[in-house]
Design an enzyme around this catalytic site. Structure first.
Site, PDB file in Angstrom:
ATOM      1  N   TYR A 145       0.837  -1.201   0.000  1.00  0.00           N
ATOM      2  CA  TYR A 145       0.000   0.000   0.000  1.00  0.00           C
ATOM      3  C   TYR A 145       0.880   1.262   0.000  1.00  0.00           C
ATOM      4  O   TYR A 145       0.744   2.128  -0.866  1.00  0.00           O
ATOM      5  CB  TYR A 145      -0.895  -0.027   1.234  1.00  0.00           C
ATOM      6  N   ARG A 211      -3.423   8.488  16.327  1.00  0.00           N
ATOM      7  CA  ARG A 211      -3.907   8.824  14.992  1.00  0.00           C
ATOM      8  C   ARG A 211      -4.728  10.106  15.109  1.00  0.00           C
ATOM      9  O   ARG A 211      -5.193  10.463  16.189  1.00  0.00           O
ATOM     10  CB  ARG A 211      -4.812   7.721  14.410  1.00  0.00           C
TER      11      ARG A 211
HETATM   12  P1  NAD Z   1     -12.812   1.870   0.495  1.00  0.00           P
HETATM   13  O1  NAD Z   1     -12.166   0.540   0.590  1.00  0.00           O
HETATM   14  O2  NAD Z   1     -14.116   2.065   1.186  1.00  0.00           O
HETATM   15  O3  NAD Z   1     -13.011   2.291  -1.013  1.00  0.00           O
HETATM   16  C1  NAD Z   1     -12.174   1.921  -2.047  1.00  0.00           C
HETATM   17  C2  NAD Z   1     -13.023   1.627  -3.264  1.00  0.00           C
HETATM   18  O4  NAD Z   1     -12.154   1.288  -4.365  1.00  0.00           O
HETATM   19  C3  NAD Z   1     -13.957   0.439  -3.071  1.00  0.00           C
HETATM   20  O5  NAD Z   1     -15.231   0.734  -3.551  1.00  0.00           O
HETATM   21  C4  NAD Z   1     -13.302  -0.676  -3.875  1.00  0.00           C
HETATM   22  O6  NAD Z   1     -14.209  -1.654  -4.324  1.00  0.00           O
HETATM   23  C5  NAD Z   1     -12.652   0.106  -4.990  1.00  0.00           C
HETATM   24  N1  NAD Z   1     -11.504  -0.600  -5.596  1.00  0.00           N
HETATM   25  C6  NAD Z   1     -10.470  -1.210  -4.952  1.00  0.00           C
HETATM   26  N2  NAD Z   1      -9.606  -1.725  -5.848  1.00  0.00           N
HETATM   27  C7  NAD Z   1     -10.101  -1.425  -7.083  1.00  0.00           C
HETATM   28  C8  NAD Z   1      -9.655  -1.679  -8.409  1.00  0.00           C
HETATM   29  N3  NAD Z   1      -8.523  -2.349  -8.637  1.00  0.00           N
HETATM   30  N4  NAD Z   1     -10.405  -1.216  -9.436  1.00  0.00           N
HETATM   31  C9  NAD Z   1     -11.555  -0.543  -9.212  1.00  0.00           C
HETATM   32  N5  NAD Z   1     -12.037  -0.285  -7.981  1.00  0.00           N
HETATM   33  C10 NAD Z   1     -11.302  -0.712  -6.934  1.00  0.00           C
HETATM   34  O7  NAD Z   1     -11.742   2.928   1.033  1.00  0.00           O
HETATM   35  P2  NAD Z   1     -11.856   4.507   1.263  1.00  0.00           P
HETATM   36  O8  NAD Z   1     -11.562   4.772   2.676  1.00  0.00           O
HETATM   37  O9  NAD Z   1     -13.088   5.033   0.653  1.00  0.00           O
HETATM   38  O10 NAD Z   1     -10.587   5.014   0.439  1.00  0.00           O
HETATM   39  C11 NAD Z   1     -10.709   5.662  -0.832  1.00  0.00           C
HETATM   40  C12 NAD Z   1      -9.344   6.156  -1.278  1.00  0.00           C
HETATM   41  O11 NAD Z   1      -8.810   7.073  -0.325  1.00  0.00           O
HETATM   42  C13 NAD Z   1      -8.308   5.041  -1.441  1.00  0.00           C
HETATM   43  O12 NAD Z   1      -7.506   5.308  -2.562  1.00  0.00           O
HETATM   44  C14 NAD Z   1      -7.486   5.151  -0.175  1.00  0.00           C
HETATM   45  O13 NAD Z   1      -6.166   4.686  -0.370  1.00  0.00           O
HETATM   46  C15 NAD Z   1      -7.523   6.650   0.081  1.00  0.00           C
HETATM   47  N6  NAD Z   1      -7.299   6.940   1.506  1.00  0.00           N
HETATM   48  C16 NAD Z   1      -8.293   6.763   2.423  1.00  0.00           C
HETATM   49  C17 NAD Z   1      -8.044   7.028   3.762  1.00  0.00           C
HETATM   50  C18 NAD Z   1      -9.105   6.887   4.822  1.00  0.00           C
HETATM   51  O14 NAD Z   1      -8.791   7.095   5.993  1.00  0.00           O
HETATM   52  N7  NAD Z   1     -10.337   6.578   4.520  1.00  0.00           N
HETATM   53  C19 NAD Z   1      -6.774   7.460   4.161  1.00  0.00           C
HETATM   54  C20 NAD Z   1      -5.781   7.592   3.199  1.00  0.00           C
HETATM   55  C21 NAD Z   1      -6.062   7.351   1.866  1.00  0.00           C
HETATM   56  N1  UDP Z   2      -6.220  -0.649  15.775  1.00  0.00           N
HETATM   57  C1  UDP Z   2      -6.625  -1.140  17.011  1.00  0.00           C
HETATM   58  N2  UDP Z   2      -7.699  -1.979  17.035  1.00  0.00           N
HETATM   59  C2  UDP Z   2      -8.396  -2.331  15.931  1.00  0.00           C
HETATM   60  C3  UDP Z   2      -7.984  -1.800  14.669  1.00  0.00           C
HETATM   61  C4  UDP Z   2      -6.879  -0.975  14.647  1.00  0.00           C
HETATM   62  O1  UDP Z   2      -6.026  -0.846  18.067  1.00  0.00           O
HETATM   63  O2  UDP Z   2      -9.370  -3.089  16.054  1.00  0.00           O
HETATM   64  C5  UDP Z   2      -5.075   0.291  15.749  1.00  0.00           C
HETATM   65  C6  UDP Z   2      -4.017  -0.024  14.694  1.00  0.00           C
HETATM   66  O3  UDP Z   2      -3.048  -0.913  15.236  1.00  0.00           O
HETATM   67  C7  UDP Z   2      -3.447   1.351  14.400  1.00  0.00           C
HETATM   68  C8  UDP Z   2      -4.633   2.296  14.601  1.00  0.00           C
HETATM   69  O4  UDP Z   2      -5.586   1.547  15.374  1.00  0.00           O
HETATM   70  O5  UDP Z   2      -2.448   1.678  15.353  1.00  0.00           O
HETATM   71  C9  UDP Z   2      -5.261   2.732  13.301  1.00  0.00           C
HETATM   72  O6  UDP Z   2      -5.511   1.575  12.539  1.00  0.00           O
HETATM   73  P1  UDP Z   2      -6.307   1.604  11.149  1.00  0.00           P
HETATM   74  O7  UDP Z   2      -6.252   0.221  10.611  1.00  0.00           O
HETATM   75  O8  UDP Z   2      -7.633   2.235  11.353  1.00  0.00           O
HETATM   76  O9  UDP Z   2      -5.478   2.616  10.239  1.00  0.00           O
HETATM   77  P2  UDP Z   2      -3.925   2.819   9.934  1.00  0.00           P
HETATM   78  O10 UDP Z   2      -3.097   1.907  10.785  1.00  0.00           O
HETATM   79  O11 UDP Z   2      -3.810   2.507   8.490  1.00  0.00           O
HETATM   80  O12 UDP Z   2      -3.684   4.234  10.280  1.00  0.00           O
END
Ligand code: NAD
Ligand code: UDP
Length: 313
Positions: A145, A211
């Site tokens: 990722y 976070r």
């Molecule tokens: P999510 O998993 O809910 O949404 C991702 C969507 O992309 C899903 O609908 C999934 O089916 C689709 N998808 C995955 N792989 C695909 C592919 N190969 N082709 C077409 N569709 C595909 O996640 P989200 O939280 O909505 O995240 C959306 C975007 O924002 C992502 O790119 C993620 O990396 C980025 N992002 C999110 C967060 C967050 O905290 N939510 C943080 C950092 C980055």
């Molecule tokens: N985490 C936790 N319990 C859970 C899921 C996640 O303590 O059930 C912790 C995880 O280890 C991380 C933080 O919460 O330190 C945020 O995790 P998340 O998977 O939401 O996002 P990311 O690690 O990608 O920031």
């Protein structure tokens, strides 16, 4: 009215973005492979004449069509989901970016990339400004990722330099809200679902890691401001809420707001789990006049209300 492609449209953030774009009167094509997304998230939109949903994997090229803007959000975002098939995650980030950049080049559309705070890895600079180059393991379980998203950023800037493609890159910090999947595995949805079901809340490690949690509506507002900003503003630009909490503090808030009697239990800390994370949002304030408006407790209340209904349904 603009013609806009949103990849990852059936996901958590993609569906909220599509809602806003349709409200603004644009014509939207939502693309998704439905790997983690769900048709339920866009059920309301599918009735709208300006919205079209297509099933497609961004790993495969998409035929050129008439487009003004592309938002590239397709990628699983939860560690549980992106580690399920790490090779496909890497392909999604890198080939997905490449395919969307080629589409932008062919159509002249402006293209937006959903990058991530994970490009900073386990940061040694705190809070994280955009100038920080990060501390990322290239061969660990999160690398598919983190490194995929880093490579995607590189492609965006190379397409801008070589082919003059108009780019907009955001680095998103942990965002939560309604329409996260109940089985998503991320901490906010896990804690809320566990509290509502009366199950133990799973704290990974000692729970002292931090976070910063941003509510989805705030984030989407930042997306729109960046996309509509002056062409010289390309990013990368941090979007997130600078309020910083330990996982123990988050668990205690969720217990209080749900009124749950669940207990906290400790589980092993996953490999390479970042110890701290907080965005420096000076650039978003300066260039986009953006900062989050929804405090964590308010956003948690709205998310808890969503999950109460979703779990009952
Ligand atoms: P999510 O998993 O809910 O949404 C991702 C969507 O992309 C899903 O609908 C999934 O089916 C689709 N998808 C995955 N792989 C695909 C592919 N190969 N082709 C077409 N569709 C595909 O996640 P989200 O939280 O909505 O995240 C959306 C975007 O924002 C992502 O790119 C993620 O990396 C980025 N992002 C999110 C967060 C967050 O905290 N939510 C943080 C950092 C980055
Ligand atoms: N985490 C936790 N319990 C859970 C899921 C996640 O303590 O059930 C912790 C995880 O280890 C991380 C933080 O919460 O330190 C945020 O995790 P998340 O998977 O939401 O996002 P990311 O690690 O990608 O920031």
């Amino acid at each position: 009215m603009k013609k806009i492609l949103v990849t990852g449209a059936a996901g958590f953030l993609g569906s909220h973005l599509c809602d806003r774009l349709i409200e603004q009167g644009h014509r939207v094509v939502g693309l998704d492979s439905f790997f983690t997304g769900s048709e339920k998230n866009v059920a309301g939109l599918k009735k709208h004449a300006n919205f079209k949903l297509i099933k497609h994997d961004v790993v495969d090229p998409l035929a050129a069509q008439d487009l003004d803007e592309i938002y590239n959000l397709a990628c699983p975002a939860s560690p549980v989901h992106y580690q399920y098939d790490p090779i496909h995650t890497m392909k999604t980030s890198v080939l997905g970016a490449l395919n969307m950049l080629e589409l932008a080049r062919a159509t002249g559309a402006k293209v937006f990339q959903a990058s991530t705070s994970e490009v900073y890895g386990d940061p040694s600079v705190h809070p994280q400004p955009e100038e920080y180059w990060g501390n990322v393991n290239t061969i660990g379980i999160r690398s598919c990722y983190d490194e995929g998203k880093r490579a995607a950023e590189t492609l965006f800037f190379d397409y801008q330099r070589m082919h003059k493609v108009q780019i907009k890159v955001v680095r998103i910090f942990n965002t939560y809200g309604p329409r996260m999947a109940a089985n998503d595995g991320r901490v906010v949805s896990n804690f809320i679902v566990q509290a509502l079901r009366g199950e133990d809340l799973t704290i990974y490690g000692d729970g002292s890691q931090t976070r910063s949690f941003c509510y989805a509506d705030d984030l989407v507002e930042g997306f729109l401001r960046l996309m509509n900003s002056h062409d010289t503003i390309t990013g990368p630009i941090n979007l997130g809420n600078p309020g910083e909490f330990t996982m123990i503090e988050l668990a205690e808030k969720v217990l209080r707001l749900t009124g749950s009697n669940s207990k906290l239990i400790h589980m092993p800390l996953p490999q390479d789990d970042p110890k701290q994370r907080r965005p420096d949002i000076s650039k978003a304030k300066q260039y986009l006049d953006w900062e989050p408006a929804v405090p964590l407790e308010e956003g948690l209340k709205r998310t808890i209300a969503y999950f109460k209904e979703a779990l009952a349904g």
